[in-house]
Design a protein around this motif. Structure first.
Motif, short mmCIF file in Angstrom:
data_model
loop_
_atom_site.label_atom_id
_atom_site.label_comp_id
_atom_site.label_asym_id
_atom_site.label_seq_id
_atom_site.Cartn_x
_atom_site.Cartn_y
_atom_site.Cartn_z
N LEU A 68 0.83 -1.21 0.00
CA LEU A 68 0.00 0.00 0.00
C LEU A 68 0.87 1.26 0.00
CD1 LEU A 68 -2.76 -1.13 2.49
CD2 LEU A 68 -3.04 -0.57 0.08
N THR A 69 0.47 2.20 -0.82
CA THR A 69 1.21 3.47 -0.88
C THR A 69 0.38 4.55 -0.18
OG1 THR A 69 0.94 2.91 -3.21
CG2 THR A 69 2.82 4.25 -2.62
N THR B 95 -1.59 7.87 0.40
CA THR B 95 -2.34 8.71 -0.54
C THR B 95 -1.60 10.03 -0.75
OG1 THR B 95 -4.44 9.80 -1.04
CG2 THR B 95 -3.82 9.69 1.28
N VAL C 112 -6.16 7.03 -4.67
CA VAL C 112 -5.50 5.74 -4.61
C VAL C 112 -5.04 5.43 -6.04
CG1 VAL C 112 -5.98 3.27 -4.39
CG2 VAL C 112 -6.81 4.85 -2.65
N ASP D 294 -5.99 -2.34 -7.97
CA ASP D 294 -5.32 -3.33 -7.11
C ASP D 294 -5.14 -2.77 -5.70
OD1 ASP D 294 -5.19 -5.15 -9.13
OD2 ASP D 294 -3.13 -4.64 -9.73
N GLU D 295 -4.68 -1.52 -5.65
CA GLU D 295 -4.49 -0.90 -4.33
C GLU D 295 -5.83 -0.72 -3.62
OE1 GLU D 295 -2.07 2.11 -3.13
OE2 GLU D 295 -0.30 1.43 -4.23
N GLU E 12 -6.68 -3.78 -1.92
CA GLU E 12 -5.87 -3.98 -0.71
C GLU E 12 -6.38 -3.11 0.45
OE1 GLU E 12 -1.58 -4.31 -0.72
OE2 GLU E 12 -1.60 -4.36 -2.92
N TRP E 13 -6.74 -1.86 0.12
CA TRP E 13 -7.29 -0.98 1.16
C TRP E 13 -8.60 -1.55 1.69
CZ3 TRP E 13 -4.62 2.41 3.67
CH2 TRP E 13 -3.58 3.12 3.04
N THR F 278 -9.84 5.68 -7.20
CA THR F 278 -8.70 5.49 -8.10
C THR F 278 -8.47 6.73 -8.95
OG1 THR F 278 -10.13 4.48 -9.76
CG2 THR F 278 -9.01 2.98 -8.25
#
Ligand code: ZN
Length: 325
Positions: free
Chosen positions: A2-3, A5, A220, A224-225, A228-229, A266
């Motif tokens: 995860l990155t 935001t 986001v 895909d992310e 995950e979130w 997204t």
């Protein structure tokens, strides 16, 4: 993986009259109508998107007009204000501009910044904060470029449990950067639309209605992310929706434990998916699944007259200018 935001994607509020909303945001604030579409949950209601010329993420403010709903009540839990960024020396211009339109504005200073605080026609609290964000303003705006809005600056939240909300902001990658009185400031790592202020303050219960901010959305990277979130919030027993396709982005909705509704959205496909940038806002666009009902939807929606505006002093122009005017 995860990155963090980079910041806010958009802010969405509930308003009363759609025409009054359109005139205020386009004519008075000088934002572009980026998208004229419908509420996916209720296709007989408009969903109006405002922003800069390109509809860049972090400039977007959207409104659900609910003309027959009662006004909301300020309180907890709620997003109590949305701030837009304007150039450092533009507040005097804005104080005059709002005054000539009969809008009362109050000067506020906090941390190292100055702001004007006022309300839109629905009673939604807005702020203009002097902060030179690196955002291209709408070239077709009636506000001169030296003063034009540079996107969303941030939001102020009044949660029932600021510690719980702070923990979710921390999870999203925002950092605590300041405290002043009952206001705590968090910032995301991007270069615009990064501020979230948390108020630790007693207040009665909020009621959602006309003039309430409905949610704030954070950016986001991709689907895909987002998945995950979604899984992370579910693992933590935090109320989270399934992934929704909002046509311009995919999103999940998180009711964080402090009571604030947060969306994660997204960055793609974006507002160019169904209209060329030069045509933003000119016609009613519908999500593909609603197209078969277009006739019925158009019959039910009240007509909207998009203001034709231009830079002050150029005698008016085309509100649909795509930035090369
Ligand atoms: Zn949203």
């Amino acid at each position: 993986m995860l990155t963090d935001t980079p910041g806010i994607h958009h802010v969405t509020s509930m308003v009363g009259d759609a025409q009054a909303n359109l005139e205020f945001y386009v004519e008075a604030l000088g934002l572009r109508l980026v998208k004229r579409t419908v509420n996916h949950q209720d296709v007989l209601r408009y969903h109006l998107y405002y922003g800069n010329g390109a509809g860049d993420l972090g400039t977007v403010y959207t409104c659900f007009p609910y003309p027959n709903e009662p006004p909301g009540r300020r309180g907890r839990p709620q997003i109590t204000a949305t701030a837009f960024a304007v150039p450092e020396d533009a507040l005097d211009y804005w104080a005059d501009r709002l005054a000539t339109r009969g809008v009362d504005a109050e000067r506020v200073d906090r941390f190292d910044e100055s702001a004007l605080r006022f309300e839109d026609p629905a009673g939604t609290r807005l702020e203009l904060v002097a902060d030179d964000q690196p955002v291209e303003p709408w070239a077709g705006s009636p506000v001169p470029e030296r003063a034009a809005i540079r996107g969303v600056h941030g939001v102020t939240m009044l949660p029932t449990n600021p510690f719980a909300t702070a923990s979710v902001l921390d999870t999203l990658g925002l950092e605590l950067v300041g405290e002043a009185g009952d206001r705590v400031r968090y910032r995301a790592g991007g270069d615009h639309a990064t501020v979230v202020d948390l108020l630790d303050r007693d207040a009665g219960f909020a009621r959602e209605g006309v003039g309430s901010v409905h949610h704030v959305a954070f950016r986001v990277a991709d689907a895909d992310e987002l998945r995950e979130w979604h899984d992370l919030f579910r693992e933590r027993d935090i109320e989270v929706s399934r992934i929704r396709d909002r046509h311009y982005y995919q999103a999940i909705y998180v009711r964080e434990p402090g009571g604030i509704l947060i969306e994660l959205s997204t960055e793609s496909p974006g507002f160019g998916v169904d209209e060329d940038e030069s045509a933003f806002g000119q016609s009613l666009v519908l999500p593909p699944w609603a197209e078969e009902d277009r006739g019925m939807i158009e019959d039910q929606l009240p007509p909207l007259d998009v203001p034709r505006v231009g830079r002050d002093g150029d005698g008016g122009g085309d509100s649909n200018g795509d930035g090369d005017a």
